[in-house]
Design a protein around this motif. Structure first.
Motif, PDB file in Angstrom:
ATOM      1  N   TYR A 275     -11.582 -50.418  -1.025  1.00 53.62           N
ATOM      2  CA  TYR A 275     -11.162 -49.146  -0.539  1.00 53.62           C
ATOM      3  C   TYR A 275     -11.982 -48.230  -0.705  1.00 53.62           C
ATOM      4  CZ  TYR A 275      -9.399 -48.001  -5.232  1.00 53.62           C
ATOM      5  OH  TYR A 275      -9.389 -47.728  -6.545  1.00 53.62           O
ATOM      6  N   VAL A 277     -12.890 -43.917  -1.290  1.00 55.72           N
ATOM      7  CA  VAL A 277     -12.172 -42.573  -1.118  1.00 55.72           C
ATOM      8  C   VAL A 277     -13.266 -41.363  -0.971  1.00 55.72           C
ATOM      9  CG1 VAL A 277     -10.371 -43.025  -2.783  1.00 55.72           C
ATOM     10  CG2 VAL A 277     -12.686 -42.474  -3.612  1.00 55.72           C
ATOM     11  N   PHE A 283      -8.002 -41.267   0.092  1.00 56.60           N
ATOM     12  CA  PHE A 283      -8.271 -42.733   0.844  1.00 56.60           C
ATOM     13  C   PHE A 283      -8.860 -42.450   1.975  1.00 56.60           C
ATOM     14  CE2 PHE A 283      -5.149 -44.258  -2.781  1.00 56.60           C
ATOM     15  CZ  PHE A 283      -5.943 -45.462  -2.998  1.00 56.60           C
ATOM     16  N   VAL A 286      -8.707 -48.474   3.751  1.00 50.81           N
ATOM     17  CA  VAL A 286      -8.096 -49.517   2.892  1.00 50.81           C
ATOM     18  C   VAL A 286      -7.876 -50.890   3.785  1.00 50.81           C
ATOM     19  CG1 VAL A 286      -6.041 -50.272   1.611  1.00 50.81           C
ATOM     20  CG2 VAL A 286      -6.763 -47.867   1.719  1.00 50.81           C
ATOM     21  N   LEU A 301      -1.282 -44.168   2.351  1.00 56.99           N
ATOM     22  CA  LEU A 301      -2.705 -44.432   1.653  1.00 56.99           C
ATOM     23  C   LEU A 301      -3.845 -43.341   2.199  1.00 56.99           C
ATOM     24  CD1 LEU A 301      -2.961 -47.932   0.405  1.00 56.99           C
ATOM     25  CD2 LEU A 301      -1.794 -46.272  -0.902  1.00 56.99           C
ATOM     26  N   VAL A 306      -6.142 -40.613  -4.590  1.00 56.23           N
ATOM     27  CA  VAL A 306      -5.544 -41.789  -5.352  1.00 56.23           C
ATOM     28  C   VAL A 306      -4.661 -41.292  -6.715  1.00 56.23           C
ATOM     29  CG1 VAL A 306      -8.067 -41.712  -6.476  1.00 56.23           C
ATOM     30  CG2 VAL A 306      -6.785 -43.710  -6.483  1.00 56.23           C
TER      31      VAL A 306
END
Length: 824
Positions: A275, A277, A283, A286, A301, A306
């Motif tokens: 994943y 960020v 995020f 993913v 997500l 996070v």
């Protein structure tokens, strides 16, 4: 990263080019420390690191060890430890290379090679687009904007009239005929994909209203239903006539989107979770494996922070909090292993790579691997304990001390605490060892061990294990079960405090006899013992039982041999004013018996004879030979009344005649005195030496001399016919004579002459003490604690005869056949 530069005078780029973005994507997706892009074949061939990539993909897991890259400056400088490079192909012809590298060695998977190949194809496409854009550099503003956007088709929208002017290239991209193209905003909108139309038109409106920039990627649907991806960039400007216009450029990015889609497909097919960020910790991507491990869908997500979704990771000092933030702050990748609670609930290897727009994270479930490693560590620890138990048992001849160590060795591997119990020879039980993993609880365990046996009922689990000779597991919770067979008192109180949940009693069995038990306890804070633990406990108990039994047998044999040898060394006589003291100290190792001996007796004449001797060897055979030689010498000297030299010569002849195949050293000294000598306070010492260290004489004034004859004769048992010689010395009463064996003065780290010098100094220092204390002090000062040789000592003190026999010499003891009033 090597990239094309802008021509002189061109405006500075507002952000990374598409090719740079693709190169950055390669670094992020492949979790690399760096990326290098060569768009020129000549530059590629001149690059020592990447030149091998001309012929195809270059996969280097350790650049230092790989002959293709070892000489590259970047490798020699330590900047590149692993390399993955693929050629940029225009058709089948290489035109450059795209490479990613890591600072340390690492493997490259087939999936990672495939990703870089797809990205390289996208880079080539972007290069072609860039070349076309360069041709439009000198065109009007919309061509400049097209170059800025890395586009190839220009547009000019009159906002007031919605008149839209496209160049031929852009008309062709959108599938129109230049002759019939309506040149209106509606023609543009008609080609937009239905799912993208509202968004794109809103972007156009926003740029116009703000008189600002326009940037968008969208799909168009061509006649026949073909869908293409378009990237467009523009700017709203007021012209010289004051009219508001939207000028810009657009180009087909379908190939780039396909390449990125291929990257996504690779990411989705990876077994590792991935994943990314952004810099706000939200995020941005993913993959499917990350969805599974994180226990949330992508739509739950993406866009979320996070730390908010997984608060355990945000706890200050947690590995995730520390390593993620450190990677971003330092701009360097971080790799670590950490346990993560539910929903992950396991151990993970995490690789965090900082990128321009945030952080990319790979994480792989390593719970099984760690469990396997833990099992391997535990197995190694079990083997180590077994080895240590064997070594501990072999390191001592004290069986109780050896087995008592077992209590420490099994903690904490098999137990939190333990107690070792032995069965005494009279059948009583005794706890001889105990230990706890926690230091502050050890006193409690000691109290429990000192009181529990007297408090146990006859139906206790310990008695059951002793009776059946097999392992007994106490029903859990163990402290409750044991309390039922434990009478109230101190032991019961301590047990309640220790509160073991599991207890197992393992008997120490050897040769069909149960010699004791090992009891192991575990608290509620750890799992109960498994089969492997019990197997190790049985092996430990078996080794301890055999070691205990062997040690007891060995100790019994040593005691028997030592008593036998001591029985051969009879107590000396105590004639007239002569005091005799003796000592025998066995070796610390081997059979604790040997060939050293002393003797003292009176001849019929009343003269006192003292002997010291040493048969070669340190075992029972030497002890047996010693007994024979001692008896023969005593008999010869007593029967014939011979002097020392004649006595030794007679012993030599007897050894040959009786076929005694041994050798020995010996000194025989006869204490003689005539009436005149007695009146003068003098005594004569007559001696003969058969290869033995010389006797020492301490005179009343404190001086110490060696009794040396003109020559020292050969050992006994070498040449039976050799002539034996004697030496004599007249000494004052009050002198002390010392005879000794070589174990007192000779050892591995000390030669004989050095030992004799030390003996003279020490004897001079202690000669004034009572005779018994003289021998004790000499042994204490001169004999090592772990001596490999036995030692025999005999001291004679000639007390003055002008008064009664001193009390310290004890009563006079002589054989009845010795005539009275004879000098001794």
């Amino acid at each position: 990263m090597t990239t094309p530069t802008s021509p002189p005078g061109s405006p500075a780029p507002e952000g990374p080019s598409p090719r740079e973005r693709l190169a950055g994507l390669a670094r992020r997706v492949l979790a690399a420390d760096g990326v290098r892009l060569h768009g020129d074949l000549a530059a590629l061939r001149a690059d020592a690191l990447l030149a091998p990539a001309v012929d195809g993909p270059l996969v280097v897991t350790d650049a230092v060890l790989d002959a293709r890259t070892a000489a590259a400056p970047e490798v020699l400088a330590g900047d590149v430890g692993a390399l993955l490079a693929v050629p940029l192909l225009a058709g089948d012809r290489p035109v450059g290379a795209l490479a990613v590298h890591s600072a340390s060695p690492r493997p490259w998977t087939e999936d990672e090679v495939a990703v870089l190949v797809e990205l390289a194809a996208a880079v080539v496409t972007e290069g072609e687009r860039g070349d076309l854009a360069d041709e439009l550099e000198s065109s009007r503003l919309r061509w400049g904007l097209a170059i800025e956007a890395a586009g190839v088709g220009g547009f000019d929208l009159d906002v007031a009239t919605s008149h839209l002017e496209w160049d031929d290239r852009l008309i062709a991209i959108f599938g129109y005929d230049p002759a019939t193209f309506g040149r209106s905003l509606a023609d543009f909108e008609a080609r937009l994909h239905p799912e993208d139309r509202d968004r794109v038109m809103a972007d156009v409106t926003a740029a116009v209203e703000a008189v600002g920039d326009f940037a968008s990627e969208y799909r168009i649907v061509l006649p026949g239903g073909v869908v293409r991806w378009i990237s467009a960039r523009g700017r709203a400007l007021h012209g010289g006539d004051g009219r508001l216009r939207l000028l810009g450029a657009a180009y087909d990015v379908t190939d780039v989107q396909s390449a990125e889609a291929g990257v996504r497909r690779v990411l989705e097919s990876m077994s590792a979770a991935f994943y990314s960020v952004d810099r706000e910790w939200r995020f941005t991507y993913v993959n499917a494996e990350a969805e599974r491990l994180l226990g949330r869908r992508r739509d739950e997500l993406l866009g979320r922070v996070v730390w908010d979704l997984f608060p355990a990771a945000a706890e200050p000092g947690s590995p995730f909090d520390v390593e993620y933030r450190r990677a971003v702050a330092e701009g360097r990748p971080r790799t670590f292993e950490a346990y993560y609670p539910a929903p992950l609930d396991g151990w993970y290897e995490v690789r965090a790579f900082p990128v321009d727009d945030g952080l990319s994270v790979y994480f792989t479930d390593v719970t099984e691997r760690r469990a396997l490693q833990e099992r391997e560590v535990q197995e190694a620890a079990r083997r180590e304990v077994l080895s240590r138990v064997s070594a501990e048992l072999a390191a001592t001849l004290d069986p109780e001390a050896a087995v008592a160590r077992l209590a420490r060795l099994v903690v904490p591997l098999l137990a939190d605490w333990s107690v070792v119990t032995l069965v005494r020879d009279d059948g009583r039980l005794q706890d001889v060892g105990w230990w706890h993993a926690e230091e502050d609880l050890r006193p409690l365990v000691e109290v429990y061990a000192r009181h529990r046996l007297e408090a146990l009922d006859d139906a206790s689990y310990l008695d059951r294990a002793l009776a059946v000779g097999q392992l007994v597991e106490v029903p859990e919770p163990a402290h409750v079960s044991i309390a039922r067979v434990l009478r109230p008192g101190r032991a019961a109180e301590v047990l309640a405090t220790l509160a073991p949940r599991w207890a197992t009693i393992v008997p120490l069995v050897a040769r069909g006899r149960t010699l004791g038990v090992l009891t192991v306890f575990r608290g509620a804070g750890r799992e109960g013992p498994g089969e492997e633990d019990m197997a190790v406990a049985r092996q430990l108990a078996e080794r301890a039982g055999v070691g205990l039994d062997n040690a007891r047998l060995y100790r019994a044999q040593l005691s028997l041999a030592e008593e036998l040898q001591r029985s051969l060394l009879t107590a000396p006589p105590a004639p007239d004013h002569t005091e005799i003291a003796v000592r025998y100290v066995p070796a610390a190792e081997a059979a604790r018996v040997g060939g050293d001996w002393y003797d003292a007796f009176l001849q019929r004449s009343g003269d006192t004879v003292v002997v010291i001797g040493d048969v070669v060897g340190h075992d029972t055979a030497a002890a047996a030979a010693m007994g024979q030689l001692r008896g023969l010498l005593r008999g010869i000297a007593f029967h014939h009344g011979a002097g020392p030299a004649e006595t030794l010569a007679g012993l030599d002849a007897a050894m040959e005649g009786l076929l005694l195949e041994t050798t020995a050293t010996a000194v025989v000294v006869r204490v003689e005195q005539t009436p005149d000598m007695r009146a003068e306070g003098l005594t004569r010492l007559r001696w003969s030496n058969a290869g033995h260290p010389p006797p020492m004489l301490a005179t009343p004034d404190g001086e110490v001399h060696q009794l040396l004859a003109a020559r020292t004769d050969l050992l006994l048992g070498i040449l039976p016919d050799t002539r034996r010689h004697e030496g004599t010395a007249v000494v004052d009463r009050g002198s002390t004579l010392l005879l000794y064996t070589d174990g007192l003065v000779e050892r591995r780290d000390q030669g004989l002459q050095e030992g004799l010098a030390r003996l003279r100094r020490e004897l001079s220092d202690v000669a004034h003490l009572p005779l018994e204390e003289v021998l004790d002090e000499l042994l204490e000062r001169l004999r090592p604690e772990a001596s490999h040789d036995d030692v025999a000592l005999l001291a004679v003190r000639l007390h003055p005869q002008d008064g009664p026999r001193p009390a310290e010499a004890g009563p006079e003891v002589v054989p009845p056949e010795v005539p009275p009033d004879l000098p001794a």
